[in-house]
Design a protein around this motif. Structure first.
Motif, mmCIF file in Angstrom:
data_model
loop_
_atom_site.group_PDB
_atom_site.id
_atom_site.type_symbol
_atom_site.label_atom_id
_atom_site.label_comp_id
_atom_site.label_asym_id
_atom_site.label_seq_id
_atom_site.Cartn_x
_atom_site.Cartn_y
_atom_site.Cartn_z
ATOM 1 N N THR A 37 71.929 -17.821 -67.768
ATOM 2 C CA THR A 37 71.188 -16.801 -68.500
ATOM 3 C C THR A 37 72.048 -16.221 -69.606
ATOM 4 N N SER A 38 71.451 -15.995 -70.744
ATOM 5 C CA SER A 38 72.182 -15.442 -71.880
ATOM 6 C C SER A 38 72.608 -14.013 -71.588
ATOM 7 N N GLY A 39 73.786 -13.625 -72.084
ATOM 8 C CA GLY A 39 74.311 -12.285 -71.840
ATOM 9 C C GLY A 39 73.660 -11.244 -72.717
ATOM 10 N N GLY A 40 74.439 -10.238 -73.066
ATOM 11 C CA GLY A 40 73.929 -9.128 -73.856
ATOM 12 C C GLY A 40 74.276 -7.796 -73.232
ATOM 13 N N GLY A 41 74.507 -7.801 -71.907
ATOM 14 C CA GLY A 41 74.858 -6.560 -71.233
ATOM 15 C C GLY A 41 76.316 -6.200 -71.373
ATOM 16 N N GLY A 42 77.169 -7.158 -71.806
ATOM 17 C CA GLY A 42 78.592 -6.858 -71.915
ATOM 18 C C GLY A 42 78.877 -5.740 -72.890
ATOM 19 N N ARG A 43 78.263 -5.765 -74.072
ATOM 20 C CA ARG A 43 78.494 -4.687 -75.062
ATOM 21 C C ARG A 43 78.022 -3.342 -74.535
ATOM 22 N N ALA A 72 56.768 -17.354 -71.781
ATOM 23 C CA ALA A 72 57.031 -18.693 -71.261
ATOM 24 C C ALA A 72 56.073 -19.698 -71.879
ATOM 25 N N VAL A 73 56.491 -20.960 -71.812
ATOM 26 C CA VAL A 73 55.642 -22.104 -72.151
ATOM 27 C C VAL A 73 55.701 -23.055 -70.970
ATOM 28 N N LEU A 74 54.534 -23.502 -70.512
ATOM 29 C CA LEU A 74 54.423 -24.460 -69.428
ATOM 30 C C LEU A 74 53.963 -25.792 -70.012
ATOM 31 N N VAL A 75 54.696 -26.872 -69.739
ATOM 32 C CA VAL A 75 54.376 -28.196 -70.293
ATOM 33 C C VAL A 75 54.146 -29.172 -69.150
ATOM 34 N N ARG A 103 59.424 -26.696 -79.508
ATOM 35 C CA ARG A 103 58.738 -26.362 -80.762
ATOM 36 C C ARG A 103 57.916 -25.081 -80.625
ATOM 37 N N LEU A 104 57.387 -24.837 -79.423
ATOM 38 C CA LEU A 104 56.534 -23.668 -79.218
ATOM 39 C C LEU A 104 57.330 -22.409 -78.885
ATOM 40 N N LEU A 105 58.514 -22.562 -78.271
ATOM 41 C CA LEU A 105 59.287 -21.387 -77.863
ATOM 42 C C LEU A 105 60.765 -21.746 -77.837
ATOM 43 N N LYS A 106 61.558 -20.963 -78.544
ATOM 44 C CA LYS A 106 63.014 -21.153 -78.552
ATOM 45 C C LYS A 106 63.588 -20.487 -77.312
ATOM 46 N N ALA A 107 63.737 -21.254 -76.235
ATOM 47 C CA ALA A 107 64.192 -20.707 -74.960
ATOM 48 C C ALA A 107 64.770 -21.840 -74.126
ATOM 49 N N PRO A 108 65.542 -21.503 -73.069
ATOM 50 C CA PRO A 108 66.065 -22.547 -72.180
ATOM 51 C C PRO A 108 64.934 -23.344 -71.541
ATOM 52 N N VAL A 109 65.181 -24.645 -71.335
ATOM 53 C CA VAL A 109 64.179 -25.543 -70.765
ATOM 54 C C VAL A 109 64.584 -25.887 -69.335
ATOM 55 N N VAL A 110 63.659 -25.678 -68.400
ATOM 56 C CA VAL A 110 63.847 -26.041 -66.996
ATOM 57 C C VAL A 110 62.871 -27.159 -66.681
ATOM 58 N N VAL A 111 63.378 -28.288 -66.169
ATOM 59 C CA VAL A 111 62.557 -29.461 -65.873
ATOM 60 C C VAL A 111 62.484 -29.636 -64.368
ATOM 61 N N THR A 159 64.708 -13.510 -69.110
ATOM 62 C CA THR A 159 64.709 -14.195 -70.398
ATOM 63 C C THR A 159 63.494 -15.107 -70.515
ATOM 64 N N PRO A 160 63.048 -15.393 -71.743
ATOM 65 C CA PRO A 160 61.972 -16.381 -71.933
ATOM 66 C C PRO A 160 62.401 -17.752 -71.415
ATOM 67 N N MET A 161 61.427 -18.605 -71.129
ATOM 68 C CA MET A 161 61.744 -19.886 -70.504
ATOM 69 C C MET A 161 60.650 -20.906 -70.806
ATOM 70 N N VAL A 162 61.073 -22.166 -70.957
ATOM 71 C CA VAL A 162 60.149 -23.295 -71.073
ATOM 72 C C VAL A 162 60.238 -24.089 -69.773
ATOM 73 N N LEU A 163 59.104 -24.256 -69.089
ATOM 74 C CA LEU A 163 59.050 -24.978 -67.828
ATOM 75 C C LEU A 163 58.323 -26.306 -68.038
ATOM 76 N N VAL A 164 58.990 -27.411 -67.732
ATOM 77 C CA VAL A 164 58.420 -28.751 -67.869
ATOM 78 C C VAL A 164 58.218 -29.317 -66.461
ATOM 79 N N VAL A 165 56.990 -29.731 -66.155
ATOM 80 C CA VAL A 165 56.649 -30.222 -64.821
ATOM 81 C C VAL A 165 56.281 -31.698 -64.914
ATOM 82 N N ASP A 166 56.973 -32.525 -64.172
ATOM 83 C CA ASP A 166 56.693 -33.960 -64.094
ATOM 84 C C ASP A 166 55.313 -34.161 -63.468
ATOM 85 N N ALA A 167 54.416 -34.851 -64.190
ATOM 86 C CA ALA A 167 53.059 -35.103 -63.696
ATOM 87 C C ALA A 167 52.830 -36.588 -63.450
ATOM 88 N N SER A 168 53.890 -37.356 -63.252
ATOM 89 C CA SER A 168 53.731 -38.787 -62.966
ATOM 90 C C SER A 168 53.275 -38.972 -61.524
#
Length: 436
Positions: A410-416, A108-111, A153-161, A69-78
């Motif tokens: 992860t979102s389903g879809g294989g059940g049907r 994917a989007v990397l932030v 805003r850039l990608l409608k997908a789950p966000v992993v931080v 599935t598509p994914m947004v990855l957010v990486v702490d840069a502090s």
């Protein structure tokens, strides 16, 4: 509601079986034949079809995803992500755990979550591999919520931080990196003031080199301490090594801010007393504010009403050491925008106003001979006169401790798909083995 489909299908097959003449089932036929005589087991296609249909129904109830599935990855840069964890940093550990997720993502989007979030993509995950490996952690703090909003805003997908702090609200996935480490750092400086922080679970002795001398201070566990009796301006550095090097040096100094003001004798005397240089870092204007100032601005009203006593003041750094109660000031015209009263007269009439980066005062003629006026202007210019370098946010020095990681469901879809296959297998079994 997907689970209802296989149940309804089974109910229909049972109803159909009751309406027809009894016929032997594959498993029962095999068991009865084995009872009559010994024989070498052979492949029973009907049994295999029924077992396959049952397995497909189980998969349909689980509703697995059909693919990555598509994914947004957010990486702490502090800065705390530069803390050492053995031979690697916390950021290195985050990259190792994020890389497989990124390479599997079809989009994917990397932030990079620093003080100002920066995004890469949308793009196939493999294309963002180099951007992930090139990330550096050095910012004073991380705006994780802002980074998540930018990614969504850039990608409608789950966000992993991926961060060394607790999971931010709203994150579908969280990778906590880091372990408790001992670290000492300089967390605050001011005129003659220096504070230290300690991330360890035990008190530590800090040794600070300042002005050619070495000073010591006991810093409590997970707490702060200060060094007293310092010169007004200084540069300091911690002696020794710890988990994080970015907070081991800091300095405090003074400078002349650049101020642009009207050529009026009262203002010339005032700024000669305070000590400024020509420039446009801070503006002084005569007029009524019509909104929030884009540049730090001191406004002086062009006119005012009859002077009234100051009855109420709001606690604010601008009023530090300023005695206003009992003074009589003319109310200036009311400003437009996000200005709030700093001092009020009878009936809540505003006499002084403040906004982000702005101060609005009564007419100059009513203030120029008041003893509090130079101190008030000095307080307004104070942030632009003082220079602080090398400081991180105190929570970065205390090195956050992560919580247990979790990944997004992860979102389903294989059940049907699997339910349809099960129905087709049962239909095939009915067609192949129906009694003629």
């Amino acid at each position: 509601m997907l689970w209802l489909f296989p149940i309804l299908l089974l109910v229909y097959l049972l109803y159909r079986a009751r309406r027809q003449r009894p016929q032997p089932w594959a498993g029962v036929w095999l068991w009865r034949r084995g009872k009559r005589r010994r024989f070498r087991p052979r492949l029973d296609l009907r049994l295999l079809l029924l077992l396959l249909a049952a397995a497909l129904l189980v998969l349909a109830l689980d509703d697995p995803p059909l693919g990555p599935t598509p994914m947004v990855l957010v990486v702490d840069a502090s800065a705390s992500m530069r803390a050492r964890e053995g031979a690697k940093t916390r950021l290195d550990l985050a990259k190792e755990r994020l890389l497989p997720l990124l390479e599997r993502a079809p989009e994917a989007v990397l932030v990079r979550a620093g003080e100002t979030p920066k995004a890469f993509g949308p793009a196939p995950g493999v294309a963002l591999r180099d951007a992930l490996l090139a990330l550096e952690a050095e910012d004073r703090r991380a705006d994780l919520e802002g980074a998540m909003a930018l990614g969504r805003r850039l990608l409608k997908a789950p966000v992993v931080v991926a961060t060394d702090g607790p999971p931010p609200p709203g994150a579908e996935g969280y990778l906590g990196v880091g372990s408790p480490q001992e670290n000492l750092g300089l967390v605050a400086v001011d005129r003659g003031f220096l504070a230290l922080g300690n991330s360890a679970q035990r008190p530590l002795t800090a040794e600070v080199e300042l002005g050619g001398e070495r000073l010591r201070a006991e810093v409590p566990a997970r707490g702060y301490a200060r060094l007293p009796d310092l010169p007004p301006t200084f540069a300091a550095r911690l002696v020794g090594e710890d988990a994080l090097a970015l907070d081991d040096g800091a300095a405090f100094g003074l400078r002349r801010p650049g101020v642009d003001y009207p050529t009026l004798p009262a203002l010339a005397r005032l700024f000669a007393l305070i000590g400024v240089s020509p420039g446009r870092e801070v503006l002084v204007r005569i007029g009524v504010p019509e909104g929030a100032p884009e540049t730090p601005t001191l406004f002086l009203a062009p006119r005012g009403g009859a002077p009234i006593p100051v009855l109420l003041t709001t606690p604010h750094p601008l009023l530090e050491g300023v005695a206003l109660l009992g003074e009589a000031l003319p109310p200036p015209p009311r400003p437009q925008g996000p200005w709030r009263a700093l001092a009020e007269g009878e009936g809540g009439v505003g006499l002084l106003y403040v906004a982000e980066g702005g101060l609005y005062l009564p007419p100059l003629e009513a203030l120029q001979d008041k003893p509090f006026f130079p101190l008030l202007v000095h307080n307004f210019l104070k942030p632009y006169r003082e220079v602080r370098t090398g400081l991180l946010a105190p929570e970065e020095t205390l090195l956050p401790t992560p919580e247990a990681s979790f990944l997004p469901k992860t979102s389903g879809g294989g059940g049907r798909f699997f339910a349809l296959l099960a129905a087709l297998v049962l239909l095939l079994e009915a067609l192949l083995f129906r009694r003629r």
